[in-house]
Write a protein that holds these residues in place. Structure first.
Motif, mmCIF file in Angstrom:
data_model
loop_
_atom_site.group_PDB
_atom_site.id
_atom_site.type_symbol
_atom_site.label_atom_id
_atom_site.label_comp_id
_atom_site.label_asym_id
_atom_site.label_seq_id
_atom_site.Cartn_x
_atom_site.Cartn_y
_atom_site.Cartn_z
ATOM 1 N N UNK A 181 2.615 -6.630 5.961
ATOM 2 C CA UNK A 181 1.477 -5.714 5.902
ATOM 3 C C UNK A 181 1.643 -4.705 4.766
ATOM 4 N N UNK A 182 2.840 -4.147 4.619
ATOM 5 C CA UNK A 182 3.087 -3.168 3.566
ATOM 6 C C UNK A 182 2.862 -3.768 2.185
ATOM 7 N N UNK A 183 3.319 -5.003 1.989
ATOM 8 C CA UNK A 183 3.142 -5.659 0.689
ATOM 9 C C UNK A 183 1.668 -5.909 0.399
ATOM 10 N N UNK A 184 0.917 -6.316 1.391
ATOM 11 C CA UNK A 184 -0.517 -6.554 1.192
ATOM 12 C C UNK A 184 -1.251 -5.260 0.863
ATOM 13 N N UNK A 185 -0.983 -4.201 1.617
ATOM 14 C CA UNK A 185 -1.657 -2.927 1.365
ATOM 15 C C UNK A 185 -1.281 -2.376 -0.007
ATOM 16 N N UNK A 186 -0.035 -2.592 -0.417
ATOM 17 C CA UNK A 186 0.395 -2.124 -1.736
ATOM 18 C C UNK A 186 -0.313 -2.896 -2.844
ATOM 19 N N UNK A 187 -0.387 -4.221 -2.705
ATOM 20 C CA UNK A 187 -1.071 -5.033 -3.717
ATOM 21 C C UNK A 187 -2.553 -4.679 -3.790
ATOM 22 N N UNK A 188 -3.127 -4.283 -2.655
ATOM 23 C CA UNK A 188 -4.531 -3.873 -2.610
ATOM 24 C C UNK A 188 -4.745 -2.435 -3.062
ATOM 25 N N UNK A 189 -3.646 -1.689 -3.265
ATOM 26 C CA UNK A 189 -3.694 -0.280 -3.678
ATOM 27 C C UNK A 189 -4.385 0.599 -2.647
ATOM 28 N N UNK A 190 -4.223 0.241 -1.372
ATOM 29 C CA UNK A 190 -4.804 1.051 -0.298
ATOM 30 C C UNK A 190 -3.724 1.569 0.653
ATOM 31 N N UNK A 191 -2.456 1.508 0.212
ATOM 32 C CA UNK A 191 -1.391 1.944 1.107
ATOM 33 C C UNK A 191 -1.478 3.424 1.448
ATOM 34 N N UNK A 192 -2.144 4.213 0.574
ATOM 35 C CA UNK A 192 -2.292 5.650 0.842
ATOM 36 C C UNK A 192 -3.669 5.992 1.426
ATOM 37 N N UNK A 397 -10.495 -20.098 -9.490
ATOM 38 C CA UNK A 397 -9.142 -19.560 -9.612
ATOM 39 C C UNK A 397 -8.311 -19.983 -8.410
ATOM 40 N N UNK A 398 -7.152 -20.582 -8.678
ATOM 41 C CA UNK A 398 -6.129 -20.746 -7.650
ATOM 42 C C UNK A 398 -5.234 -19.526 -7.770
ATOM 43 N N UNK A 399 -5.265 -18.654 -6.779
ATOM 44 C CA UNK A 399 -4.659 -17.332 -6.913
ATOM 45 C C UNK A 399 -3.193 -17.267 -6.500
ATOM 46 N N UNK A 400 -2.587 -18.377 -6.120
ATOM 47 C CA UNK A 400 -1.211 -18.301 -5.614
ATOM 48 C C UNK A 400 -0.251 -17.691 -6.628
ATOM 49 N N UNK A 401 -0.252 -18.197 -7.842
ATOM 50 C CA UNK A 401 0.693 -17.697 -8.840
ATOM 51 C C UNK A 401 0.438 -16.233 -9.164
ATOM 52 N N UNK A 402 -0.819 -15.856 -9.302
ATOM 53 C CA UNK A 402 -1.150 -14.462 -9.602
ATOM 54 C C UNK A 402 -0.698 -13.540 -8.471
ATOM 55 N N UNK A 403 -0.912 -13.953 -7.228
ATOM 56 C CA UNK A 403 -0.512 -13.121 -6.094
ATOM 57 C C UNK A 403 1.006 -13.025 -5.981
ATOM 58 N N UNK A 404 1.698 -14.094 -6.321
ATOM 59 C CA UNK A 404 3.162 -14.035 -6.342
ATOM 60 C C UNK A 404 3.631 -12.980 -7.338
ATOM 61 N N UNK A 406 2.117 -10.389 -8.150
ATOM 62 C CA UNK A 406 1.756 -9.060 -7.653
ATOM 63 C C UNK A 406 2.595 -8.657 -6.444
ATOM 64 N N UNK A 407 3.654 -9.412 -6.167
ATOM 65 C CA UNK A 407 4.562 -9.063 -5.094
ATOM 66 C C UNK A 407 4.223 -9.645 -3.749
#
Length: 518
Positions: A181-192, A397-404, A406-407
């Motif tokens: 969850x923390x990694x997803x929220x961070x990648x989305x820039x909504x952790x704060x 777009x196959x987003x797997x590589x891009x998401x990898x 992004x952490x």
């Protein structure tokens, strides 16, 4: 003075952030008035004038999607999301959190919005004026994805919806726990962002009151055990109602593609080309935008014209023209770019950005411009001579590589989705498709994002050379050591199929067999 031959940068639909290429602006003078010549330049696939035109009076019919709630568009207009939502005197959500930490007084309604969604206390709607952090977050994710996609393929056209991708990843985060969850929220820039799912729901509701429709669906394998709370929250925050996969891959694939086609008003007819039998859950969303220019282009003025790819290459395109177009545009000297805004009817606009020199890093430029709050710089409209190419885009777009990058690599290996179901659940694929039609009447754009998930079984295969130790566990003393390079040295050895010759029709010839001598 001729228009500078610099490449196109990107397109931004305010309220539906979507990225493409850029703009070219030059100056021209006549005897009485200074005019500004705007030309959009970049590789384009175009069609005939009549086939491409959007006709305001002949809209595509609204399609009712079975079992999926599509937020309907209306004519209501509100303050734009990018840079204009929050009055200077109004505190942000983050500032209110800081006030709580400092012990400053806070109303009970404000305090209720500070708690986390998973705690079950984010029950009240968040006011729209306090969701500007979401707009910033979606733009940051868009810039990050643009950077990663540029690294994979920086030469071709690019078009996608950061909003659709953000909603899909946030929906996934709804079922994630701990580090996942923390990694997803961070990648989305909504952790704060306090109560991010609540904030995204507020934003989605606002966007659906303009010219955007949003739909979501949750496909589940028959018998797959999903926690009731996740199903309830999926519908509560993302309007995603569950639907059951029949188990027939061909029929399920057709149903999914039909749903996306209906949700995008026919713009995206094929979302997925295959659906593996191992898929137990599919998160899916779709967005559709239709905007009509506040000032339309005259189709009779559209004609073939030159588009400058770089300093040396050009291509002929169908170019729309306006001799006197009321346009708000400016030069941002600090970033050496020119920016123009073409308003649609309602509260959305097409923002075109042009770097004044070639070989520009578009993703870095977009990040810099976002930090510079360029949306606040638009001046009063002035008469401008404009050229803009007609556009017809279909992008996948196959987003797997891009998401990898992004952490988010853990999503595809060992994530924690215990809020969805007990037991292992892994993301197998994240796909995104987007389509754009830009013509004399306006713009129609759609996008869809899918997240496929499957049950992972723990596996450890000793099917290649390995080392082993037989040890006494209490002391750790190695009793025996071994190295296995061939468990069956007397058996015939065969070449791997990938090393065999390939025929003209793509068929593999039988590989030669080398018998090992005793």
């Amino acid at each position: 003075m001729a228009a500078p031959p610099w490449p196109l940068l990107l397109l931004l639909l305010a309220g539906l952030p979507a990225l493409h290429h850029g703009v070219s602006i030059a100056h021209a003078f006549d005897d009485d008035v200074q005019r500004n010549i705007l030309q959009l330049q970049g590789p384009i696939s175009s069609q005939g004038d009549e086939a491409d035109g959007l006709v305001e009076e002949a809209l595509l019919p609204e399609v009712a999607l079975p079992e999926a709630e599509v937020l309907p568009p209306s004519s209501k207009t509100q303050e734009g999301l990018l840079g204009t939502l929050l009055p200077p005197s109004a505190p942000s959500l983050a500032e209110e959190v800081s006030a709580v930490e400092l012990g400053e007084p806070q109303s009970s309604s404000e305090a209720e919005t500070q708690e986390d969604d998973h705690g079950g206390s984010c029950d009240r709607d968040i006011p729209l004026e306090k969701t500007h952090m979401v707009a910033e977050a979606v733009m940051k994710l868009g810039a990050n994805l643009l950077r990663q996609v540029e690294l994979e393929n920086g030469k071709g056209n690019l078009f996608f919806s950061p909003l659709s991708i953000s909603l899909a990843l946030a929906h996934l985060a709804l079922g994630a726990a701990n580090q996942t969850e923390q990694q997803l929220l961070k990648a989305l820039h909504v952790e704060s962002v306090p109560c991010p799912h609540q904030a995204l729901r507020t934003v989605s509701q606002h966007l659906s009151q303009t010219t955007l429709s949003i739909a979501a669906r949750l496909y589940l394998q028959k018998g797959f055990p999903v926690k009731e709370q996740f199903l309830e929250d999926s519908e509560k925050f993302y309007r995603a109602k569950p639907a059951t996969l029949s188990g027939n891959s061909e029929a399920d694939l057709a149903a999914i593609n039909t749903w996306v086609k209906d949700a995008t008003h026919g713009q995206i007819s094929t979302m997925l080309t295959e659906l593996p039998a191992s898929v137990v859950m599919l998160l899916l969303n779709a967005v559709h935008f239709r905007g009509f220019w506040k000032n339309k282009f005259d189709p009779l003025l559209t004609e073939p014209d030159t588009f400058y790819l770089d300093d040396e290459l050009t291509v002929s395109v169908e170019m729309m023209r306006a001799r006197v177009y009321p346009l708000s545009w400016f030069t941002l000297d600090a970033h050496d770019v020119q920016v123009a805004r073409f308003p649609f009817k309602g509260n959305t606009s097409f923002v075109a950005i042009l770097p004044n020199h070639p070989e520009q890093n578009f993703s870095r430029l977009l990040s810099d411009l976002s930090q510079a709050n360029f949306q606040s710089h638009f001046p009063k409209e002035r008469p401008t001579m404009v050229k803009m190419p007609k556009l017809h885009l279909q992008h996948h777009l196959n987003l797997e590589q891009a998401l990898r990058q992004l952490g988010l690599g853990e999503l595809f290996s060992a994530p924690n989705f215990r809020l969805i179901t007990e037991g292992p659940l892994v993301v197998s694929s994240v796909q995104h498709r987007a389509a754009l039609e830009l013509s004399e009447a306006g713009v129609e754009a759609s996008a869809a994002t899918s997240v496929s998930m499957y049950r992972s079984l723990s596996a450890f295969n000793l099917n290649q050379p390995f080392l082993f130790i037989i040890q006494e566990d209490t002391t750790g003393i190695p009793l025996f050591l071994g190295a296995i390079r061939n468990p069956n040295p007397s058996a015939p050895q065969e070449r791997k199929m990938s090393d065999c010759a390939v025929g003209n029709e793509g068929k593999l010839f039988p590989c030669s067999v080398d018998q090992e001598k005793p």
